[in-house]
Design a protein around this motif. Structure first.
Motif, short mmCIF file in Angstrom:
data_model
loop_
_atom_site.label_atom_id
_atom_site.label_comp_id
_atom_site.label_asym_id
_atom_site.label_seq_id
_atom_site.Cartn_x
_atom_site.Cartn_y
_atom_site.Cartn_z
N LEU A 1 0.97 -3.46 3.16
CA LEU A 1 0.66 -2.16 2.57
C LEU A 1 0.89 -1.03 3.57
O LEU A 1 1.33 0.06 3.18
CB LEU A 1 -0.79 -2.14 2.07
N THR B 1 -2.77 -6.20 4.05
CA THR B 1 -2.91 -4.84 4.58
C THR B 1 -1.72 -4.47 5.48
O THR B 1 -1.30 -3.32 5.50
CB THR B 1 -4.22 -4.67 5.36
N GLN C 1 4.51 -0.38 3.55
CA GLN C 1 4.90 0.18 2.27
C GLN C 1 4.49 1.65 2.15
O GLN C 1 5.28 2.49 1.69
CB GLN C 1 4.25 -0.61 1.13
N PHE C 2 3.27 1.96 2.59
CA PHE C 2 2.74 3.30 2.36
C PHE C 2 3.02 4.29 3.48
O PHE C 2 2.86 5.49 3.28
CB PHE C 2 1.23 3.23 2.07
N TYR D 1 -6.55 -1.08 -2.73
CA TYR D 1 -6.00 -0.05 -1.86
C TYR D 1 -4.79 0.66 -2.46
O TYR D 1 -4.74 1.90 -2.50
CB TYR D 1 -5.63 -0.65 -0.49
N ALA D 2 -3.81 -0.09 -2.91
CA ALA D 2 -2.57 0.53 -3.40
C ALA D 2 -2.82 1.48 -4.57
O ALA D 2 -2.37 2.64 -4.54
CB ALA D 2 -1.54 -0.54 -3.77
N ASP E 1 -8.62 -6.20 -1.41
CA ASP E 1 -7.27 -5.78 -1.00
C ASP E 1 -6.50 -5.13 -2.14
O ASP E 1 -5.72 -4.20 -1.93
CB ASP E 1 -6.48 -6.98 -0.47
N GLU E 2 -6.70 -5.61 -3.38
CA GLU E 2 -5.94 -5.07 -4.50
C GLU E 2 -6.37 -3.67 -4.90
O GLU E 2 -5.70 -3.02 -5.73
CB GLU E 2 -6.03 -6.00 -5.71
#
Length: 685
Positions: free
Chosen positions: A92, A89, A95-96, A29-30, A26-27
């Motif tokens: 995220l 996710t 956020q994205f 992706y950003a 998961d870390e």
């Protein structure tokens, strides 16, 4: 500094560039998304720094090459978010969503970039380009123009705000829908209340309850449409009502997962954005770049079909009500009764019980001996499972696909089972898209929401689930077969109201005698599906079509009603009640029959409020004109033959989005499509 161990920042070394799912966390992706956006903006800046006059080579080619890191990371992230989401996710996504919208706008609204594209477009006919390159320039110029590239700076600022807000709202809509769908799954404590379901279905309900820690209970998860598959078999009317009520309650119960305000805000912002772009409404903005060209064309077609569909549904309703009366019952047929009594009438009329047919539709047989077998007969391609390659979830399976001569074609991944972390419905996606320019291979995926049986029990599919698998595999074939130069045209990157056509065509092979006989065998005895049932299936093709067409058209017309409202009309008389607007819209087109609810109500209409089919849900029946005409073409020309398959593959599927889709259809069929086969298929003559 770029994290060198982030697997999303480098091209995969696995076969076909399969993402290394076992290594992705998961870390990752950003930072990958952030790096990808920075990298693409730098690539565009380098393009614009070239002081030479704009040419195809120094403008279009670097533009097509840009954004590879972002595309790679985004495909994997969106696949994860759709198939196996979690709290990280989901956060995220929210956020994205606005950041990605802003990134896209930074490119499409860049005046210097648009000026270069326009300069190439002006001299297009004198450049001597091949057909695909010529079409590439046309598409970029059209898309940038429609996206607002020619607006003033002030209007571009407003447009960016609309786009970012809408991306956030649609992401939130889907998040709410998934949460509410999970919360509203129907828990049954007494197995006797599941009377009518097959043992495998009861086993699956027990397994679903066990997975949520509800030991001793039976959980009926909800699928995306209003109609739920268990309704055709459950004998307990009160349980059927509970299931239907739960289905229709999604997004309208108040609280954190309520979608009513989101529906109102999304449609209002879309209308305002359309006005800013110079269109009367959002539907006009969307269809301007589809084969339909205008919402009036859509309204003409749907309006031609709706009265006949509603009339047929009323006749079917009367027949079902008579059947109820014939059993000695006195209640008035309700929406939760339709599927159950339709099956009773189907059995009585055609001696066919689709629920009992599950035992002939075991997943492995359907996949290997049905879906894959039809593709081998038609196109010569073969499939080998790659147990050494892993997908995004333990339920995901990987198959290597090869041409008849053994040359590699790509990878096909399938994830069949439902879970709380998976969005509803069924879909195809591309993890890697073929492009000669980028020298990339092809990886396509199919996701479904079949209920997983208990340990050791077979996965028995319903008739509709078999049809869905053939349909989604048609999308996969479209993605696998496309052979294009530019990534913009890869796979299913075609007009929205054309993209469903190849997948609908692939449904025809489900009941093709040569294919059906190869996969439809009893999972225990190996006995083939009785010929009487096969004959009955063929004879009953228009059975219940009034209902099926009405529920679909109701959703398509509801989508149009929301998106044909202009910003001025909305300002003068704003919609404040979602349910009231929906009821009024359906009444206006004669599809307000409460016994035949719309396939999707607004608050769980993910296609139009979260999945890119906004003002485009009409696409399914628009594409079905081509589909029905193609089925007629295959039938008239010898059916399932390699010659026919090769013609369809090379003249239509292989071109992807690299030419006008209707021109591709004419090249394949030798003529324009005729609507008559569709009217015949749906009993709308």
């Amino acid at each position: 500094m770029v994290d060198s161990v982030n697997p999303l920042l480098v091209q995969s070394t696995l076969p076909y560039q399969l993402p290394p799912f076992a290594e992705i966390r998961d870390e990752h992706y950003a930072p990958a998304l952030e790096s990808g956006m920075r990298e693409q903006l730098a690539e565009v800046a380098a393009l614009l720094a070239d002081t030479a006059p704009a040419t195809f080579q120094n403008t279009m080619i670097p533009l097509e090459r840009s954004g590879q890191t972002l595309h790679r990371a985004l495909q994997v992230f969106e696949n994860k978010a759709s198939n196996d989401s979690n709290a990280v996710t989901e956060a995220l996504e929210e956020q994205f969503a606005p950041l990605l919208a802003a990134h896209r706008d930074a490119i499409t609204l860049n005046p210097a970039l648009f000026a270069r594209i326009a300069a190439v477009h002006v001299q297009l006919d004198s450049l001597g380009l091949d057909a695909e390159s010529h079409f590439l320039v046309e598409r970029y110029h059209t898309e940038f123009t429609l996206a607002g590239a020619g607006l003033s700076d002030d209007d571009k600022a407003r447009l960016r705000d609309y786009n970012q807000r809408l991306s956030t709202l649609t992401t939130r809509f889907e998040k709410n829908l998934l949460a509410d769908t999970n919360e509203l799954a129907v828990l049954i404590n007494d197995v006797a209340e599941l009377d009518g379901l097959a043992p495998a279905e009861i086993s699956a309900a027990a397994a679903a309850a066990q997975e949520r820690g509800l030991s001793g209970g039976y959980l009926i998860p909800l699928v995306l449409p209003t109609a739920q598959p268990t309704l055709e078999a459950l004998t307990n009317r009160a349980v059927r009502e509970r299931v239907m009520t739960a289905s229709r309650a999604r997004g309208i119960r108040g609280g954190a997962n309520d979608n009513c305000e989101l529906v109102l805000e999304i449609t209002r912002l879309r209308a305002e954005r359309a006005r800013l772009l110079g269109f009367a409404n959002h539907a006009a903005a969307v269809t301007a770049d589809e084969t339909a060209k205008s919402p009036e064309a859509v309204a003409t077609m749907l309006g031609r079909l709706a009265p006949a569909a509603a009339r047929n549904a009323r006749a079917e309703q009367a027949e079902l009500q008579a059947h109820v009366a014939g059993t000695g019952e006195s209640f008035e047929l309700a929406a939760w009764d339709w599927a159950f009594y339709a099956e009773k009438v189907r059995v009585a009329t055609f001696d066919i019980d689709t629920a009992a047919m599950r035992e002939y539709f075991e997943l492995e047989k359907v996949l290997h001996d049905g879906v894959f077998h039809a593709a081998t007969l038609l196109y010569g391609i073969t499939f080998v499972e790659r147990a050494d390659l892993v997908g995004w979830h333990p339920d995901t399976r990987v198959f290597e696909v090869s041409n008849e001569d053994g040359t590699p074609l790509g990878l096909y991944l399938i994830d069949p089972y439902t879970r709380d972390s998976k969005r509803g419905g069924a879909w195809m996606n591309s993890l890697v898209s073929q492009s000669t320019l980028l020298q990339t291979p092809t990886i396509v995926t199919n996701s479904m929401n079949v209920q997983k049986p208990g340990v050791g029990a077979p996965t028995l599919l319903s008739f509709d689930e078999v049809n869905t698998l053939f349909h989604e595999f048609g999308h996969a074939l479209h993605g696998l077969f496309a052979q294009v130069t530019y990534p913009k045209f890869a796979g299913t990157n075609v007009h929205r109201d054309f993209v469903e056509f190849p997948s609908q065509v692939n449904e025809m092979w489900m009941l093709w005698p040569e294919v059906l006989a190869n996969y439809a065998t009893h999972y225990l005895t190996g006995e083939p599906l009785p010929q009487q049932l096969v004959d009955s299936l063929q004879a009953s093709t228009t059975f219940n079509e009034g209902f099926a067409t009405s529920e679909y058209l109701a959703a398509a017309l509801l989508d149009q009603a929301w998106h044909r409202r202009g910003a001025d009309a909305d300002a003068a008389a704003p919609v404040t009640d979602v349910a009231e607007f929906e009821a009024s819209a359906l009444a206006a087109v004669g599809l307000d029959n409460p016994v035949v609810p719309t396939r999707y109500s607004s608050t769980y209409f993910a296609h139009t409020f979260a999945s890119g089919y906004d003002a485009g849900y009409y696409s399914y029946i628009w594409s079905e004109v081509l589909d029905a005409d193609t089925v007629a073409w295959f039938t008239e020309n010898g059916g399932l033959t390699r010659a026919n398959g090769d013609r369809f593959r090379h003249r239509l599927l292989a071109v992807g989005g690299s030419c006008d889709p209707l021109a591709a259809y004419r090249d394949f069929a030798g003529r324009d499509a005729d609507i008559q086969p569709l009217l015949d298929r749906r009993g709308l003559n």
